[in-house]
Design a protein around this motif. Structure first.
Motif, PDB file in Angstrom:
ATOM      1  N   ARG A  11      39.311  35.543  10.484  1.00 45.05           N
ATOM      2  CA  ARG A  11      39.420  35.269   9.051  1.00 45.05           C
ATOM      3  C   ARG A  11      38.176  35.264   8.175  1.00 45.05           C
ATOM      4  N   LEU A  12      38.576  35.653   6.899  1.00 52.32           N
ATOM      5  CA  LEU A  12      37.394  35.465   6.109  1.00 52.32           C
ATOM      6  C   LEU A  12      37.047  33.899   5.850  1.00 52.32           C
ATOM      7  N   PRO A  13      35.781  33.864   5.790  1.00 49.70           N
ATOM      8  CA  PRO A  13      35.409  32.467   5.575  1.00 49.70           C
ATOM      9  C   PRO A  13      35.354  31.935   4.030  1.00 49.70           C
ATOM     10  N   TRP A  14      36.761  31.635   3.744  1.00 52.84           N
ATOM     11  CA  TRP A  14      37.120  31.492   2.653  1.00 52.84           C
ATOM     12  C   TRP A  14      36.162  30.100   1.771  1.00 52.84           C
ATOM     13  N   PHE A  15      35.858  29.180   2.433  1.00 50.43           N
ATOM     14  CA  PHE A  15      35.083  28.022   1.819  1.00 50.43           C
ATOM     15  C   PHE A  15      33.947  28.514   1.077  1.00 50.43           C
ATOM     16  N   PRO A  16      32.954  29.162   2.090  1.00 48.12           N
ATOM     17  CA  PRO A  16      31.539  29.612   1.460  1.00 48.12           C
ATOM     18  C   PRO A  16      32.023  30.709   0.456  1.00 48.12           C
ATOM     19  N   LEU A  17      33.033  31.600   0.286  1.00 49.12           N
ATOM     20  CA  LEU A  17      33.238  32.410  -0.342  1.00 49.12           C
ATOM     21  C   LEU A  17      33.762  31.754  -1.793  1.00 49.12           C
ATOM     22  N   ILE A  18      34.776  30.727  -1.767  1.00 47.97           N
ATOM     23  CA  ILE A  18      34.956  30.029  -3.080  1.00 47.97           C
ATOM     24  C   ILE A  18      34.183  29.456  -3.799  1.00 47.97           C
ATOM     25  N   THR A  19      33.021  28.500  -2.906  1.00 50.45           N
ATOM     26  CA  THR A  19      32.057  27.818  -3.273  1.00 50.45           C
ATOM     27  C   THR A  19      30.985  28.588  -3.961  1.00 50.45           C
ATOM     28  N   CYS A  20      30.629  29.774  -3.529  1.00 53.87           N
ATOM     29  CA  CYS A  20      29.769  30.529  -3.992  1.00 53.87           C
ATOM     30  C   CYS A  20      30.250  30.981  -5.151  1.00 53.87           C
ATOM     31  N   ALA A  21      31.373  31.554  -5.482  1.00 55.66           N
ATOM     32  CA  ALA A  21      31.980  32.080  -6.649  1.00 55.66           C
ATOM     33  C   ALA A  21      31.835  30.847  -7.651  1.00 55.66           C
ATOM     34  N   LEU A  22      32.628  29.774  -7.340  1.00 56.97           N
ATOM     35  CA  LEU A  22      32.672  28.793  -8.368  1.00 56.97           C
ATOM     36  C   LEU A  22      30.842  28.307  -8.824  1.00 56.97           C
ATOM     37  N   ALA A  24      28.415  30.691  -8.918  1.00 55.54           N
ATOM     38  CA  ALA A  24      28.013  31.559  -9.744  1.00 55.54           C
ATOM     39  C   ALA A  24      28.663  31.398 -11.083  1.00 55.54           C
ATOM     40  N   ALA A  25      29.993  31.059 -11.216  1.00 56.48           N
ATOM     41  CA  ALA A  25      30.753  31.048 -12.625  1.00 56.48           C
ATOM     42  C   ALA A  25      30.028  29.981 -13.388  1.00 56.48           C
ATOM     43  N   GLY A  26      29.738  28.763 -12.608  1.00 52.61           N
ATOM     44  CA  GLY A  26      28.826  27.666 -13.220  1.00 52.61           C
ATOM     45  C   GLY A  26      27.721  28.022 -13.801  1.00 52.61           C
ATOM     46  N   LEU A  27      26.947  28.881 -13.045  1.00 50.29           N
ATOM     47  CA  LEU A  27      25.661  29.466 -13.574  1.00 50.29           C
ATOM     48  C   LEU A  27      25.826  30.434 -14.779  1.00 50.29           C
ATOM     49  N   VAL A  28      26.706  31.339 -14.972  1.00 48.48           N
ATOM     50  CA  VAL A  28      27.066  32.024 -15.972  1.00 48.48           C
ATOM     51  C   VAL A  28      27.479  31.079 -17.182  1.00 48.48           C
ATOM     52  N   TRP A  29      28.237  29.988 -16.948  1.00 48.23           N
ATOM     53  CA  TRP A  29      28.702  29.154 -17.929  1.00 48.23           C
ATOM     54  C   TRP A  29      27.326  28.636 -18.810  1.00 48.23           C
ATOM     55  N   CYS A  30      26.427  28.227 -17.907  1.00 48.79           N
ATOM     56  CA  CYS A  30      25.372  27.243 -18.207  1.00 48.79           C
ATOM     57  C   CYS A  30      24.436  28.202 -18.970  1.00 48.79           C
ATOM     58  N   PHE A  31      24.340  29.709 -18.640  1.00 51.19           N
ATOM     59  CA  PHE A  31      23.208  30.369 -19.280  1.00 51.19           C
ATOM     60  C   PHE A  31      23.804  30.876 -20.475  1.00 51.19           C
ATOM     61  N   THR A  45      21.211  24.235 -13.342  1.00 51.66           N
ATOM     62  CA  THR A  45      20.929  25.572 -12.652  1.00 51.66           C
ATOM     63  C   THR A  45      20.269  25.245 -11.300  1.00 51.66           C
ATOM     64  N   THR A  46      19.647  24.026 -11.073  1.00 52.74           N
ATOM     65  CA  THR A  46      19.005  23.837  -9.872  1.00 52.74           C
ATOM     66  C   THR A  46      20.122  23.015  -9.110  1.00 52.74           C
ATOM     67  N   ALA A  47      20.891  22.081  -9.558  1.00 49.57           N
ATOM     68  CA  ALA A  47      21.718  21.234  -8.974  1.00 49.57           C
ATOM     69  C   ALA A  47      22.991  22.220  -8.391  1.00 49.57           C
ATOM     70  N   ILE A  48      23.424  23.202  -9.298  1.00 53.03           N
ATOM     71  CA  ILE A  48      24.373  24.066  -8.788  1.00 53.03           C
ATOM     72  C   ILE A  48      24.314  24.679  -7.301  1.00 53.03           C
ATOM     73  N   PRO A  49      23.158  25.525  -7.257  1.00 53.69           N
ATOM     74  CA  PRO A  49      22.895  26.147  -5.928  1.00 53.69           C
ATOM     75  C   PRO A  49      22.671  25.078  -4.645  1.00 53.69           C
ATOM     76  N   LEU A  50      22.013  23.916  -5.331  1.00 54.94           N
ATOM     77  CA  LEU A  50      21.780  22.975  -4.265  1.00 54.94           C
ATOM     78  C   LEU A  50      23.134  22.252  -3.620  1.00 54.94           C
TER      79      LEU A  50
END
Length: 523
Positions: A11-22, A24-31, A45-50
């Motif tokens: 099965r696709l690793p949904w949790f990593p995919l969803i958290t990475c997508a969220l 990325a969306a947070g970074l786009v919003w911030c910029f 932008t440091t806290a979101i990837p961390l």
């Protein structure tokens, strides 16, 4: 192994995919937030990837997709990496302009660990012809504490007529600027466990004298050393150290005349980034700010004797310096405190105005700009923005202030703004901006200067950038125009520059330099 047992691993690793997508969306919003300040943007932008990494690491440890041996190995590897980082690295201040911790190798020496004491040097003679070209700047932020430098017109072609470097040398830590009187340059610096007031020859950089107090302030973001600038008057030097030591010294020798430990004597806690007020002289009084504990916010002492005269206010201090002003016909001491902009009677300390604005938990390090007897511009960073207020007098002699406009178009943090011909010039979140006084409309915003400082010199803005270079830009509302650039310093510079006639003094927490600037004919 049967197909049913193997299915979960395909099965696709949904949790990593969803958290990475969220993430990325947070970074786009911030910029995309044009008015979001760069320090907060850096933290986000440091806290979101961390956060994404931590959540996915926890998912890895809990997921049945991986064997127990792999999960244990991963945990041990990450734990070992964290321990190794703690052993190998230490925090050395902040990354320029962001507030984020700057990590260096633990064994590396600090910038000032090997600074040697300088032997005293002779002063310039009274008949030195250069004194005629050096104006006195006896206090912080210009002779009138308004950031406006008069009496000189700078040439702006620094290619054919470059500034001449007169001297350059190491200096102790601290964010103090220079006061200049009679060819002597006074500043404050930290050398080891001693907080110094130092006096240098303006033209040679030779040390004339040094006064030492056993005191040291350090805060991991702001670094070590004093923050305030000396005030010089009638042969005396008044200084305020980062831990609250108020000194009156003889300007010729550095000998102490009197001293007070303001915070200790009044049982006040220091503010987060250290005492930063440059002493204000009004009549025969020396005025400084208090501490973090609620209570009196201004303290006045007799100029000659050091006798305590009055205490004023019921706020706690911030990082701006008090100024003398006339508002609605009344002479006042104006102070940008933690919770409010306040005005006090200079004779008694009685509170005449208290205009609450912004958030007391965030620092206010910007000088108020008195535009007229009934208009004051105030600004800060950290989401507080700026506003123009109108001051009026009541029948009982007190003052009140009402908002004319507010906005987020001048977010100054610890830069201070200057005014010229109906427009304000300052660093809006690290970029030079021009704002119309009447409307609050931002005319332009250009350049990248970090947490630098500005002065207004005639029709040009002199910008000391955080990375160390000095710029000249036109002070005109029709658009940004860079006129000249000088690579004056080469590391983080939060100190205000001092322009004493044609002599430009710059310093940071590592080095200091003096330049003779080219001047244009006076009109």
């Amino acid at each position: 192994m049967n197909s049913a047992a193997a299915a979960p691993s395909r099965r696709l690793p949904w949790f990593p995919l969803i958290t990475c997508a969220l993430g990325a969306a947070g970074l786009v919003w911030c910029f995309a937030q044009a008015e979001l300040e760069r320090n907060l943007k850096s933290w986000i932008t440091t806290a979101i990837p961390l956060l994404v990494l931590i959540l996915n690491f926890l998912w890895f440890l809990a997921s049945s997709r991986f064997s127990g041996r792999a999960r244990i190995g991963g945990f041990v590897a990450v734990a070992a990496l964290v321990v190794a980082a703690r052993l190998a690295l230490r925090v050395d201040g902040t990354v320029d302009g962001t507030g984020l911790p700057k990590f260096v190798w633990r064994g590396s020496a600090g910038a000032h660990a090997k600074l040697a004491k300088v032997a005293p040097a002779p002063a310039a003679s009274a008949d030195d012809p250069r004194l005629a070209q050096a104006a006195d700047v006896p206090q912080f932020f210009g002779a009138n504490r308004d950031g406006i430098i008069g009496g000189i017109r700078l040439a702006t072609d620094w290619t054919s007529s470059p500034p001449k470097e007169l001297w350059r040398q190491p200096i102790g830590a601290g964010w103090s600027a220079y006061a200049v009187v009679g060819g002597r340059a006074f500043t404050q610096e930290q050398r080891g466990e001693e907080e110094l007031v130092t006096c240098y020859d303006l033209f040679t950089g030779g040390l004339l004298w040094a006064h030492a107090d056993q005191a040291r302030f350090f805060q991991w973001q702001g670094g070590e050393g004093p923050r305030a600038t000396p005030t010089v008057d009638r042969g005396r030097v008044f200084t305020y150290g980062a831990t609250g030591i108020l000194n009156c010294l003889d300007a010729a020798t550095g000998q102490r005349v009197w001293t007070h430990s303001v915070l200790k004597e009044n049982q006040l806690e220091n503010i987060e980034w250290g005492m930063s007020t440059s002493p204000l002289l009004v009549d025969e009084q020396v005025i400084v700010t208090g501490g973090k504990s609620p209570g009196p916010v201004l303290f006045a002492y007799h100029r000659d004797t050091g006798e305590p005269l009055w205490k004023a206010g019921q706020d706690f201090a911030s990082y701006a310096s008090p100024i003398e002003a006339t508002l609605a016909g009344r002479r006042v001491i104006l102070s940008n405190n933690a919770a409010a902009l306040a005005a006090y009677d200079p004779k008694t300390g009685a509170t005449l105005l208290e205009y609450r604005w912004g958030e007391a938990k965030w620092p206010k390090g910007t000088q108020p700009v008195v535009l007229s007897e009934d208009r004051i511009f105030i600004s800060a960073g950290y989401g507080m923005g700026c506003r123009l207020v109108k001051v009026s007098a009541g029948a009982d002699g007190t003052l009140s202030a009402t908002e004319v406009w507010r906005g987020m178009r001048m977010k100054t943090q610890f830069n201070s703004v200057t005014a010229r011909e109906g427009h304000l010039y300052g660093l809006d979140d690290g970029r030079l901006a021009c704002v119309e006084v009447a409307t609050g409309e931002r005319k332009w915003k250009e350049g990248r200067f970090g947490s630098g400082q500005t002065l207004l010199v005639g029709d040009v803005v002199l910008v000391q950038s955080e990375p160390g270079a000095v710029f000249l830009a036109a002070a005109q509302p029709d658009g940004y125009r860079e006129l000249a650039k000088l690579p004056a310093l080469s590391s983080k510079t939060w100190n205000f520059p001092t322009l004493a006639g044609r002599y430009l003094l710059v310093r940071n927490d590592r080095e200091a330099a003096c330049y003779e600037l080219p001047v244009a004919p006076q009109p």
